[in-house]
Design an enzyme around this catalytic site. Structure first.
Site, PDB file in Angstrom:
ATOM      1  NE  ARG A 106      -1.650  -2.118   2.792  1.00 21.10           N
ATOM      2  CZ  ARG A 106      -1.710  -3.363   2.347  1.00 21.10           C
ATOM      3  NH1 ARG A 106      -2.724  -3.740   1.621  1.00 21.10           N
ATOM      4  NH2 ARG A 106      -0.783  -4.249   2.614  1.00 21.10           N
ATOM      5  CB  THR A 107       3.304   2.606   2.411  1.00 22.54           C
ATOM      6  OG1 THR A 107       2.508   2.084   3.470  1.00 22.54           O
ATOM      7  CG2 THR A 107       3.818   3.971   2.779  1.00 22.54           C
ATOM      8  CG  HIS A 162       3.177   3.816   8.758  1.00 26.59           C
ATOM      9  ND1 HIS A 162       3.296   4.678   7.682  1.00 26.59           N
ATOM     10  CD2 HIS A 162       2.811   2.613   8.233  1.00 26.59           C
ATOM     11  CE1 HIS A 162       3.026   4.022   6.560  1.00 26.59           C
ATOM     12  NE2 HIS A 162       2.726   2.771   6.870  1.00 26.59           N
ATOM     13  NE  ARG A 200       6.892   0.690   5.073  1.00 26.52           N
ATOM     14  CZ  ARG A 200       5.682   0.145   4.997  1.00 26.52           C
ATOM     15  NH1 ARG A 200       5.549  -1.135   4.677  1.00 26.52           N
ATOM     16  NH2 ARG A 200       4.604   0.855   5.245  1.00 26.52           N
ATOM     17  CE  LYS A 210      26.610  -2.367  -4.850  1.00 30.55           C
ATOM     18  NZ  LYS A 210      26.725  -1.267  -5.814  1.00 30.55           N
TER      19      LYS A 210
HETATM   20  N1   CP Z   1      -0.435  -0.051   5.795  1.00 29.09           N
HETATM   21  C1   CP Z   1       0.795  -0.303   5.294  1.00 29.09           C
HETATM   22  O1   CP Z   1       1.796   0.314   5.701  1.00 29.09           O
HETATM   23  O2   CP Z   1       0.799  -1.261   4.329  1.00 29.09           O
HETATM   24  P1   CP Z   1       2.091  -1.731   3.517  1.00 29.09           P
HETATM   25  O3   CP Z   1       3.011  -2.401   4.513  1.00 29.09           O
HETATM   26  O4   CP Z   1       1.584  -2.670   2.459  1.00 29.09           O
HETATM   27  O5   CP Z   1       2.742  -0.508   2.959  1.00 29.09           O
END
Ligand code: CP
Length: 389
Positions: free
Chosen positions: A74-75, A152, A124, A103
């Site tokens: 999603r993100t 998040h 992320r 590396k």
């Molecule tokens: N909600 C969320 O962060 O989903 P993903 O891990 O698929 O990005």
């Protein structure tokens, strides 16, 4: 007295950095935006839904980099869709293995390089504090797209937009948070964000082993006198809830597989349990779901988790516009950024003991801590917020 280190005034430094006199904003945790700025993003989001054509070329010539060191559906894809729908383009990687992190390249060096290619970055990372380290070294705006079990913030914007569209407001709500409240970073960010609205009450539903971390209870909920209860029974909590926020047990954050297996089926939401809920109680989930919501719940009109995914793309479009200073009239008020100038300290004799902290892999990062107002003599790592005393 510990030495004061002005270079590491965490919030003042990370919230915004300067480039040729131009202020550059980052989004590292939800408190990097004021309530008024969140209202602005929600208004832009609603306008994007109403008038998509108005936004379709607004980021033409701009590039988003998605730097994903950890899996995501999603993100990452909602960020990429968001930029494409704004007329911009996208570069990036979707795993640490396919980048030079494999590396041994540091986060600081990576973001300096990406700054030569892109105008904005979403990161992320499995290590907590990594996006903050990126922001501290970045020539472009950095967005935290999830760091370990920590924060998040764009999922939180997604959650706020979903609740706002379903309920029409973000105050006077009883919010049930259920599942893995220890490692669930979306829960931590959502509590921080909702703690600024009036009339919010939390019901924290989890096994004792997966309770909300103390730092959030003591330094957010207790400090702001926000009412909350901690229970283990979802059925017991259900009748009073306006929102039920289900979460997955975060297998990847457990130190022991045995412990995960013992706790993994703690909650499985079924249609039968929903008979106890209000007719206008909505069910949210950041997804991915494993088994904590039975698929039989999906057809219930209160199941809002796929609406939530849609809101995720829209609100990320609004956020990109804000950080690139491209919000169109009539939403383009210059709102003041949050005042978060907390003095910070560095203590060379302390070490962060959190195995998920970014300092465990970036050896040259200075160990840096802030004193905990509520616990004299205790300190928190400025990167991951782990307690050191
Ligand atoms: N909600 C969320 O962060 O989903 P993903 O891990 O698929 O990005």
């Amino acid at each position: 007295m510990l030495p004061f280190c002005p270079v590491l005034v965490r919030r003042a430094f990370v919230l915004s950095t300067f480039s040729g006199g131009h202020r550059r904003r980052h989004l590292i945790d939800p408190m990097d935006l004021t309530v008024e700025e969140i209202d602005q993003l929600l208004a832009v989001g609603d306008d994007i839904i109403q008038n998509p054509a108005k936004y379709s070329e607004i980021c033409k010539g701009k590039k988003l980099a998605t730097l994903f060191y950890e899996p995501s559906t999603r993100t990452r894809l909602s960020f990429e869709s968001a930029m494409l729908e704004l007329g911009g383009s996208v570069i990036g990687f979707s795993s640490a293995d396919s980048s030079s992190a494999a590396k041994g390249e540091s986060v600081a060096d990576t973001i300096r390089v990406i700054g030569c290619f892109a105008d904005i970055a979403a990161m992320r990372h499995p290590k907590e504090g990594a996006p903050m380290v990126a922001a501290m070294n970045s020539p472009i705006p950095v967005i935290n797209a999830g760091d370990g079990g920590h924060q998040h913030p764009t999922q939180t914007l997604t959650d706020l937009m979903t609740i706002h569209r379903l309920k029409g407001h973000l105050d006077n709500l009883t919010i049930g948070l259920c599942g893995d409240l220890k490692f669930g970073r979306t829960v931590h960010s959502l509590i921080l964000a909702l703690s600024r609205y009036t009339g919010i009450r939390f019901v924290l539903i989890s096994p004792k082993e997966l309770a909300v971390p103390d730092y959030i209870k003591e330094e957010v909920l207790d400090k702001k006198k926000i009412p909350y209860t901690e229970v283990q029974s979802l059925d017991e909590a259900m009748p009073e809830l306006d929102i039920l926020y289900m979460t997955r047990i975060q297998r990847e954050r457990f130190a022991s597989e045995e412990e995960y297996l013992r706790l993994k089926d703690s909650y499985i939401l079924t249609p039968k349990q929903l008979e106890l809920a209000k007719p206008d109680m909505y069910i949210l989930h950041p997804l991915p779901r494993v088994n904590e919501i039975s698929v039989a719940v999906d057809n219930d009109p209160r199941a809002a988790y796929f609406t939530q995914v849609f809101c995720g793309k829209i609100i990320r479009m609004a956020l990109i516009l804000k950080l690139l200073d491209r919000i169109p009239a009539p939403f383009d008020q210059q709102l003041p950024a949050p005042e978060r100038h907390q003095p910070q300290v560095v203590h060379n004799h302390l070490h962060c003991g959190n195995p998920r902290c970014i300092t465990t892999i970036e050896q040259e990062l200075p160990q840096a801590f802030r004193p905990v107002e509520e616990k004299p003599g205790a300190f928190r790592c400025i990167y991951c917020e782990a307690l050191v005393d």
